[in-house]
Write a protein that holds these residues in place. Sequence first.
Motif, short mmCIF file in Angstrom:
data_model
loop_
_atom_site.label_atom_id
_atom_site.label_comp_id
_atom_site.label_asym_id
_atom_site.label_seq_id
_atom_site.Cartn_x
_atom_site.Cartn_y
_atom_site.Cartn_z
N TYR A 2 0.84 -1.19 0.00
CA TYR A 2 0.00 0.00 0.00
C TYR A 2 0.88 1.25 0.00
O TYR A 2 1.76 1.40 0.84
CB TYR A 2 -0.91 -0.02 1.23
CG TYR A 2 -1.77 1.20 1.38
CD1 TYR A 2 -2.87 1.38 0.54
CD2 TYR A 2 -1.49 2.15 2.34
CE1 TYR A 2 -3.67 2.50 0.67
CE2 TYR A 2 -2.28 3.26 2.48
CZ TYR A 2 -3.37 3.44 1.65
OH TYR A 2 -4.15 4.55 1.77
N ASP A 3 0.65 2.11 -0.96
CA ASP A 3 1.42 3.36 -1.06
C ASP A 3 0.83 4.36 -0.08
O ASP A 3 -0.28 4.84 -0.26
CB ASP A 3 1.37 3.91 -2.49
CG ASP A 3 2.27 5.11 -2.66
OD1 ASP A 3 3.26 5.21 -1.91
OD2 ASP A 3 1.98 5.93 -3.54
N SER A 4 1.57 4.64 0.95
CA SER A 4 1.11 5.55 1.99
C SER A 4 2.23 6.53 2.32
O SER A 4 3.38 6.32 1.93
CB SER A 4 0.72 4.76 3.24
OG SER A 4 1.88 4.17 3.81
N PRO A 5 1.93 7.57 3.08
CA PRO A 5 2.99 8.50 3.49
C PRO A 5 4.09 7.79 4.28
O PRO A 5 5.26 8.14 4.15
CB PRO A 5 2.25 9.53 4.35
CG PRO A 5 0.84 9.47 3.89
CD PRO A 5 0.60 8.06 3.47
N GLU A 6 3.70 6.78 5.08
CA GLU A 6 4.69 6.07 5.88
C GLU A 6 5.66 5.29 4.99
O GLU A 6 6.87 5.33 5.18
CB GLU A 6 4.02 5.10 6.87
CG GLU A 6 3.25 5.79 7.97
CD GLU A 6 1.81 6.17 7.57
OE1 GLU A 6 1.38 5.83 6.43
OE2 GLU A 6 1.13 6.81 8.38
#
Length: 170
Positions: A2-6
């Motif tokens: 999942y592409d997330s800020p984290e």
Amino acid sequence: MYDSPEIRAVYARVRQLAHLADDAVDQFIAAEDILLAAQMGLSVETGDGFMTVPTEQQASREALRYFDLVGERLSLGAVDAVAAAELYVTHRRFRGHVPDHRPPALSPAQSTTLRAIAHGEVTISSGRPWLSRDDLRVSISTVRALEGGGLVTRTPCPRPVTSTVRSKAR
């Protein structure tokens, strides 16, 4: 994944660590070049643009300067690598991805010691831990317990650490 800020932050940290490692290699190569030039009687460029043939003693001092510079730069990387790993694992767990291999349960002292070792803050000398922070306490029995669990290993230091003052563990 999942592409997330984290995850983007983890990727950014990994890229920064790769640049640190690449810079470290360049510094080691420069140190080697200076040592070889001194051994072979070749001239090298000094910081002010002049060419000079360094003595072996001058070359050794300059190589040690490069090694200290690499140590300073890479010491920043240890803390960042731990932070990136923690961020990655936390994000994966939040998304429901639990690793197949579960790490052993650690006592608070073992957890603190493992983190300090990962940050490069612990040195073992004469069978005793020496620390780069005064607010940290580490016992040799805790280090041995981590070694016994396969979580840390000891490796000899190529030369004495002189650039930082270490406090004796209690």
